[in-house]
Design a protein around this motif. Sequence first.
Motif, PDB file in Angstrom:
ATOM      1  N   THR B  96      97.818  43.939  -0.639  1.00 19.94           N
ATOM      2  CA  THR B  96      98.388  42.758   0.016  1.00 19.94           C
ATOM      3  C   THR B  96      97.545  42.468   1.248  1.00 19.94           C
ATOM      4  O   THR B  96      96.528  43.119   1.476  1.00 19.94           O
ATOM      5  CB  THR B  96      99.888  42.945   0.346  1.00 19.94           C
ATOM      6  OG1 THR B  96     100.418  41.687   0.774  1.00 19.94           O
ATOM      7  CG2 THR B  96     100.117  43.986   1.452  1.00 19.94           C
ATOM      8  N   SER B 120     100.807  38.198   1.639  1.00 20.39           N
ATOM      9  CA  SER B 120     101.819  38.354   2.690  1.00 20.39           C
ATOM     10  C   SER B 120     101.344  37.668   3.958  1.00 20.39           C
ATOM     11  O   SER B 120     100.143  37.608   4.224  1.00 20.39           O
ATOM     12  CB  SER B 120     102.022  39.837   3.051  1.00 20.39           C
ATOM     13  OG  SER B 120     102.442  40.597   1.960  1.00 20.39           O
ATOM     14  N   MET B 146     106.152  36.298   1.755  1.00 23.02           N
ATOM     15  CA  MET B 146     105.347  36.794   0.633  1.00 23.02           C
ATOM     16  C   MET B 146     105.227  35.677  -0.384  1.00 23.02           C
ATOM     17  O   MET B 146     106.160  34.893  -0.580  1.00 23.02           O
ATOM     18  CB  MET B 146     106.006  38.022   0.007  1.00 23.02           C
ATOM     19  CG  MET B 146     105.844  39.283   0.863  1.00 23.02           C
ATOM     20  SD  MET B 146     106.700  40.695   0.123  1.00 23.02           S
ATOM     21  CE  MET B 146     105.966  40.709  -1.518  1.00 23.02           C
ATOM     22  N   THR B 157     105.613  42.850  -6.331  1.00 24.87           N
ATOM     23  CA  THR B 157     106.373  42.108  -5.321  1.00 24.87           C
ATOM     24  C   THR B 157     107.434  43.003  -4.690  1.00 24.87           C
ATOM     25  O   THR B 157     107.590  43.039  -3.464  1.00 24.87           O
ATOM     26  CB  THR B 157     107.038  40.868  -5.964  1.00 24.87           C
ATOM     27  OG1 THR B 157     106.016  40.074  -6.554  1.00 24.87           O
ATOM     28  CG2 THR B 157     107.803  40.056  -4.943  1.00 24.87           C
ATOM     29  N   VAL B 160     105.832  45.732  -2.321  1.00 24.40           N
ATOM     30  CA  VAL B 160     105.326  45.187  -1.053  1.00 24.40           C
ATOM     31  C   VAL B 160     106.486  44.679  -0.191  1.00 24.40           C
ATOM     32  O   VAL B 160     106.494  44.845   1.030  1.00 24.40           O
ATOM     33  CB  VAL B 160     104.258  44.100  -1.307  1.00 24.40           C
ATOM     34  CG1 VAL B 160     103.836  43.435   0.001  1.00 24.40           C
ATOM     35  CG2 VAL B 160     103.039  44.705  -2.002  1.00 24.40           C
TER      36      VAL B 160
END
Lengths: 280, 280
Positions: B96, B120, B146, B157, B160
Amino acid sequence: MAYPWDTVAIIGVGAIGASIGLGLRQRQLARHVIGATRTSKSAKAAMEIGAVDEMVETMEKAAENAELVVVCTPVQSIAEHVQRCAAAASSEVVLTDGGSTKANLCQALEGLQHGTFVGSHPLAGTHETGPRAGDGDLFRGRTVIMTPVESTPGDTTNRVRGFWQSLEAEVELMTPEQHDQLLASSSHAPHLIASALAASTCEDALRLAASGWKDATRIAQGSVELWQQILRDNRANVLSSLNRFGELLHAMTEALEHDDPALLTQLLERGKQNRDAVGN
Amino acid sequence: MAYPWDTVAIIGVGAIGASIGLGLRQRQLARHVIGATRTSKSAKAAMEIGAVDEMVETMEKAAENAELVVVCTPVQSIAEHVQRCAAAASSEVVLTDGGSTKANLCQALEGLQHGTFVGSHPLAGTHETGPRAGDGDLFRGRTVIMTPVESTPGDTTNRVRGFWQSLEAEVELMTPEQHDQLLASSSHAPHLIASALAASTCEDALRLAASGWKDATRIAQGSVELWQQILRDNRANVLSSLNRFGELLHAMTEALEHDDPALLTQLLERGKQNRDAVGN
């Protein structure tokens, strides 16, 4: 005990008026601090926080026995209030104010019949309003601009300068016209720009506003009624500052439109240099 | 002891990267925090403040054994850095970033060969730069946006999201395009406007700049190099936000020019309402 001032009258006990009263009383600079204001709610609050020794019904009554009168009402009303106070006071009375614009005011008061006036502008505003936003140390280390004109007696300027200095402010003298020109650039135009920025932010984006946006628009929280008076009173200078801003914004927008990193960088550097020069 | 993460690699240890490292280490969220950065000076500072367990020479080396890679380099470089890290890491690696723009980045990384990426953007900037501006609590209570796309695995997803939540941030999901449109209005256009305001303030007026001007222009202190990249990467949206701002400013300027207090009041009220809605 000998006080530097006998009776000081404060007309209007908003954040600035209340800060003056608190500053005088906390430092024992006046034997008697007397106030007058429009609403009984503000009068009560000013008494409660100790900004004054006494509140009276009318500004004439407050000025009657005052050695110094400080008019802290909205800019549109200051000239009239100074005249009313001067007419009610002794002929030795010294009058000043706390307004954000000076040229029209000082011109209107040129031929004052009774007492002597010199304009003041403490650069120590807050977007909060009312007596409860008062702070006896508001002026400490801040600049107060005074705008004596040719007809202002030197003694009046000296006494009012001593007054602000006793509240720990730094005093700077300039002409009313110089004041209005500089403040248009450092304060009045920025207010309108911050307000336009806040107004133009779409609702969904408001939800995501972080510290940058909050800082950039903070002054837009100020009283709309007070600020529209300031902006209109200093109209020509504000418009010319807005024009200068518009040119810079246009140049930056064009650099972005043409995707010109060198020019964009150069313009952003200019903004950063000016901002860095002022410090925190 | 079982850590939520084994090895986390941080690429770029500026204020954001260093804050992530500090946040992870202070909360014991990773067994090993490994960093890579461009200059040995930053590397040394990151070690000194305790933002990482180890600094290595290249981002590939940092990514090699990492379970999670967070790329915190300037927006222009993020896509390339994510690709380099992904190629050097295991095929299970999650990647990310912390960049301020998302649409171009997420598009560039759509076909990532190795590992999975989700964009992000922590809305927790500071105009200060470098590892020493790091703060392990920078993300507490702040929003992290995000921007998963159709091809992003749900597991990536979720992981993170959990990462940011463990740093006490509030996570919000949206498309990369939505992100860029909203941030243009809440952050990118305001930056350019604040910079134009600072750049357009005349030198004599700078000397008189008080808290209002300082607040309104604070973000113009940010890194010019970083910001010109952000503005250019989100050019179309920024130009459309500037256009909206220009319309409001024009309306206010006209109200002032025509000395129309009712209209000026109405427009300033709109700014105040938006600003008041956001709070302090």
